[in-house]
Motif scaffolding. Structure first.
Motif, PDB file in Angstrom:
ATOM      1  N   ASP A   1      -9.841  -7.274  45.770  1.00 55.98           N
ATOM      2  CA  ASP A   1     -10.043  -8.724  45.829  1.00 55.98           C
ATOM      3  C   ASP A   1     -10.746  -9.117  47.142  1.00 55.98           C
ATOM      4  OD1 ASP A   1      -9.846 -11.446  45.667  1.00 55.98           O
ATOM      5  OD2 ASP A   1      -7.679 -11.540  46.000  1.00 55.98           O
ATOM      6  N   PRO A   2     -11.910  -9.787  47.048  1.00 60.63           N
ATOM      7  CA  PRO A   2     -12.601 -10.168  48.287  1.00 60.63           C
ATOM      8  C   PRO A   2     -11.830 -11.190  49.104  1.00 60.63           C
ATOM      9  CG  PRO A   2     -13.672 -11.158  46.374  1.00 60.63           C
ATOM     10  CD  PRO A   2     -12.651 -10.201  45.843  1.00 60.63           C
ATOM     11  N   PHE A   3     -10.848 -11.860  48.475  1.00 61.87           N
ATOM     12  CA  PHE A   3     -10.111 -12.906  49.188  1.00 61.87           C
ATOM     13  C   PHE A   3      -8.794 -12.402  49.788  1.00 61.87           C
ATOM     14  CE2 PHE A   3     -12.843 -15.212  46.139  1.00 61.87           C
ATOM     15  CZ  PHE A   3     -13.614 -15.884  47.072  1.00 61.87           C
ATOM     16  N   SER A   4      -8.584 -11.081  49.777  1.00 63.41           N
ATOM     17  CA  SER A   4      -7.394 -10.545  50.459  1.00 63.41           C
ATOM     18  C   SER A   4      -7.590 -10.719  51.967  1.00 63.41           C
ATOM     19  CB  SER A   4      -7.206  -9.070  50.127  1.00 63.41           C
ATOM     20  OG  SER A   4      -8.202  -8.313  50.781  1.00 63.41           O
ATOM     21  N   LEU A   5      -6.480 -10.781  52.696  1.00 63.33           N
ATOM     22  CA  LEU A   5      -6.556 -11.010  54.146  1.00 63.33           C
ATOM     23  C   LEU A   5      -7.381  -9.923  54.832  1.00 63.33           C
ATOM     24  CD1 LEU A   5      -5.690 -12.920  56.325  1.00 63.33           C
ATOM     25  CD2 LEU A   5      -3.547 -11.677  56.546  1.00 63.33           C
ATOM     26  N   GLU A   6      -7.172  -8.681  54.383  1.00 65.80           N
ATOM     27  CA  GLU A   6      -7.862  -7.559  55.020  1.00 65.80           C
ATOM     28  C   GLU A   6      -9.384  -7.648  54.822  1.00 65.80           C
ATOM     29  OE1 GLU A   6      -6.159  -3.878  53.721  1.00 65.80           O
ATOM     30  OE2 GLU A   6      -7.450  -2.712  55.069  1.00 65.80           O
ATOM     31  N   THR A   7      -9.790  -8.005  53.599  1.00 67.91           N
ATOM     32  CA  THR A   7     -11.232  -8.113  53.335  1.00 67.91           C
ATOM     33  C   THR A   7     -11.821  -9.293  54.092  1.00 67.91           C
ATOM     34  OG1 THR A   7     -10.988  -7.108  51.162  1.00 67.91           O
ATOM     35  CG2 THR A   7     -12.988  -8.347  51.535  1.00 67.91           C
ATOM     36  N   VAL A   8     -11.148 -10.433  54.030  1.00 60.90           N
ATOM     37  CA  VAL A   8     -11.655 -11.626  54.726  1.00 60.90           C
ATOM     38  C   VAL A   8     -11.822 -11.319  56.213  1.00 60.90           C
ATOM     39  CG1 VAL A   8     -11.145 -14.024  55.348  1.00 60.90           C
ATOM     40  CG2 VAL A   8     -10.722 -13.233  53.019  1.00 60.90           C
ATOM     41  N   ARG A   9     -10.825 -10.648  56.798  1.00 60.22           N
ATOM     42  CA  ARG A   9     -10.902 -10.253  58.211  1.00 60.22           C
ATOM     43  C   ARG A   9     -12.159  -9.421  58.461  1.00 60.22           C
ATOM     44  NH1 ARG A   9      -4.835  -8.286  59.316  1.00 60.22           N
ATOM     45  NH2 ARG A   9      -4.067 -10.364  59.802  1.00 60.22           N
ATOM     46  N   ALA A  10     -12.381  -8.434  57.599  1.00 65.84           N
ATOM     47  CA  ALA A  10     -13.513  -7.516  57.829  1.00 65.84           C
ATOM     48  C   ALA A  10     -14.858  -8.215  57.646  1.00 65.84           C
ATOM     49  CB  ALA A  10     -13.407  -6.302  56.907  1.00 65.84           C
ATOM     50  N   THR A  11     -14.890  -9.324  56.903  1.00 65.83           N
ATOM     51  CA  THR A  11     -16.186 -10.022  56.726  1.00 65.83           C
ATOM     52  C   THR A  11     -16.583 -10.776  57.988  1.00 65.83           C
ATOM     53  OG1 THR A  11     -15.379 -12.189  55.924  1.00 65.83           O
ATOM     54  CG2 THR A  11     -15.680 -10.442  54.269  1.00 65.83           C
ATOM     55  N   MET A  12     -15.653 -11.017  58.884  1.00 65.13           N
ATOM     56  CA  MET A  12     -15.913 -11.750  60.140  1.00 65.13           C
ATOM     57  C   MET A  12     -16.585 -13.107  59.879  1.00 65.13           C
ATOM     58  SD  MET A  12     -14.786  -9.863  62.605  1.00 65.13           S
ATOM     59  CE  MET A  12     -15.559 -10.368  64.112  1.00 65.13           C
ATOM     60  N   GLY A  13     -16.240 -13.735  58.788  1.00 64.41           N
ATOM     61  CA  GLY A  13     -16.784 -15.071  58.496  1.00 64.41           C
ATOM     62  C   GLY A  13     -17.851 -15.068  57.415  1.00 64.41           C
ATOM     63  N   SER A  14     -18.448 -13.901  57.159  1.00 60.99           N
ATOM     64  CA  SER A  14     -19.533 -13.850  56.173  1.00 60.99           C
ATOM     65  C   SER A  14     -19.057 -14.144  54.753  1.00 60.99           C
ATOM     66  CB  SER A  14     -20.229 -12.488  56.224  1.00 60.99           C
ATOM     67  OG  SER A  14     -20.880 -12.340  57.459  1.00 60.99           O
ATOM     68  N   ILE A  15     -17.738 -14.089  54.516  1.00 60.14           N
ATOM     69  CA  ILE A  15     -17.206 -14.456  53.197  1.00 60.14           C
ATOM     70  C   ILE A  15     -17.652 -15.872  52.832  1.00 60.14           C
ATOM     71  CG2 ILE A  15     -14.976 -15.353  54.121  1.00 60.14           C
ATOM     72  CD1 ILE A  15     -14.667 -13.354  51.081  1.00 60.14           C
ATOM     73  N   PHE A  16     -17.839 -16.735  53.849  1.00 55.47           N
ATOM     74  CA  PHE A  16     -18.197 -18.126  53.598  1.00 55.47           C
ATOM     75  C   PHE A  16     -19.701 -18.315  53.386  1.00 55.47           C
ATOM     76  CE2 PHE A  16     -14.223 -18.504  56.146  1.00 55.47           C
ATOM     77  CZ  PHE A  16     -13.440 -19.078  55.156  1.00 55.47           C
ATOM     78  N   ALA A  17     -20.478 -17.279  53.683  1.00 57.67           N
ATOM     79  CA  ALA A  17     -21.934 -17.430  53.617  1.00 57.67           C
ATOM     80  C   ALA A  17     -22.562 -16.600  52.501  1.00 57.67           C
ATOM     81  CB  ALA A  17     -22.540 -17.022  54.957  1.00 57.67           C
ATOM     82  N   THR A  18     -21.748 -15.788  51.825  1.00 56.05           N
ATOM     83  CA  THR A  18     -22.304 -14.847  50.847  1.00 56.05           C
ATOM     84  C   THR A  18     -21.782 -15.150  49.448  1.00 56.05           C
ATOM     85  OG1 THR A  18     -22.139 -13.208  52.610  1.00 56.05           O
ATOM     86  CG2 THR A  18     -22.613 -12.362  50.404  1.00 56.05           C
ATOM     87  N   PRO A  19     -22.650 -15.552  48.524  1.00 53.39           N
ATOM     88  CA  PRO A  19     -22.170 -15.786  47.164  1.00 53.39           C
ATOM     89  C   PRO A  19     -21.527 -14.518  46.575  1.00 53.39           C
ATOM     90  CG  PRO A  19     -24.344 -16.723  47.449  1.00 53.39           C
ATOM     91  CD  PRO A  19     -24.059 -15.912  48.680  1.00 53.39           C
ATOM     92  N   LEU A  20     -20.376 -14.708  45.960  1.00 55.60           N
ATOM     93  CA  LEU A  20     -19.652 -13.590  45.341  1.00 55.60           C
ATOM     94  C   LEU A  20     -19.626 -13.808  43.836  1.00 55.60           C
ATOM     95  CD1 LEU A  20     -16.624 -13.395  47.807  1.00 55.60           C
ATOM     96  CD2 LEU A  20     -18.609 -11.876  47.722  1.00 55.60           C
TER      97      LEU A  20
END
Ligand code: SAM
Length: 282
Positions: A169-188
């Motif tokens: 899941d891209p929205f798990s805490l571990e994944t969100v942490r590793a994105t360093m904010g890019s989760i908010f800028a990258t369409p999934l």
């Protein structure tokens, strides 16, 4: 998880609530977001750090709850995000460090945490154009790999990450942490194998699949003629035959040394920066 939260998220709109008890029901609801099922049911996830929260709000992500440490009270940027959260109908919690540690499961937690509504882009809404690059991941399992890939895709200017089949899941805490904010800028985007295969038949893209048995050197492909989808295989088993067969190119990154293969996130980075080399400028 309380019924109210499940239905509509926190309800005490516009208040700053002080919380010091780990037994507080809102704290329990937030902690429950470590569970994938709860994230899916509530359509929310947690992101840590003031910069991330500011970036997310600027990019128009909807915040449900802002949590900050007592020690951060009065800091101008924290006050600004708190005001924005209230203006957007969200809840603001001022908590003890003990509560923040418990929410984030960290000894030295960030001072600010945001609970945001998750967002998916539909595959049918993706109409690739020349100059665009997408990454498609077959059954990615490791949260750190996925987060690193999302961050790298963002940095390379890719237009989205397509999760094919059963992925972490891209929205798990571990994944969100590793994105360093890019989760908010990258369409999934998420898709079954069949959905992905039928989409790509009509998408007009160059589908470049990476495979250890690929016969083509990845540096010899012309990535500029069409929009590109880079297809990456699962960490353990690589790409299955049906996906490999659908590719217009099956490429390999030449290797030396003892290693059988590159780490998935590293291989994706190598591919992305080569595929977008002609588009990236200092
Ligand atoms: N045991 C797996 C296999 O046999 O394919 C190794 C998978 S590798 C850790 C994960 C993915 O990274 C691969 O499926 C491929 O997409 C990509 N990859 C890693 N090294 C690569 C290389 N040298 N050339 C092309 N792709 C590579």
């Amino acid at each position: 998880m309380t019924e109210d939260y499940r239905r509509e998220g926190p309800r005490r709109v516009g208040q700053v609530k002080e919380v010091t008890s780990l037994a507080n029901p809102i704290v329990k609801d937030i902690k429950a977001l470590s569970d994938k099922k709860t994230r899916e049911e509530t359509g929310t996830f947690m992101a840590e750090g003031l910069k991330l929260v500011i970036d997310a709000l600027e990019l128009g992500w909807k915040i449900r709850t802002l949590v900050y440490a007592k020690a951060a009270k009065g800091k101008p940027l924290v006050e600004q995000v708190a005001a924005k959260t209230v203006a957007n109908g969200g809840l603001v919690l001022e908590v003890s460090e003990k509560v923040l540690s418990s929410i984030t499961r960290r000894d030295n937690p960030q001072m600010v945490v945001g609970i945001f509504e998750s967002r998916w882009t539909r595959l049918s809404d993706i109409r690739p154009e020349n100059g665009q690059t997408f990454v498609a991941l077959d059954r990615v399992r490791d949260p750190g790999n996925l987060g690193t890939i999302i961050r790298t895709a963002d940095a390379a200017g890719a237009s989205g990450v397509i999760l094919v089949g059963e992925c972490t899941d891209p929205f798990s805490l571990e994944t969100v942490r590793a994105t360093m904010g890019s989760i908010f800028a990258t369409p999934l985007i998420r898709a079954s194998v069949d959905e992905f295969l039928s989409w790509q038949k009509h998408a007009g893209t160059e589908l470049v699949a990476t495979h250890l048995a690929g016969a083509v050197d990845y540096r010899t492909v012309d990535y500029s003629k069409k929009p590109v989808v880079i297809l990456m295989g699962n960490e353990q088993s690589g790409l299955p035959e049906n996906l490999a067969k659908s590719a217009t190119r099956l490429v390999r990154i030449p290797q030396q040394g003892l290693a059988d293969s590159l780490n998935l996130a590293v291989a994706t980075a190598v591919m992305l920066f080569e595929a977008r080399r002609h588009l990236l400028k200092i």
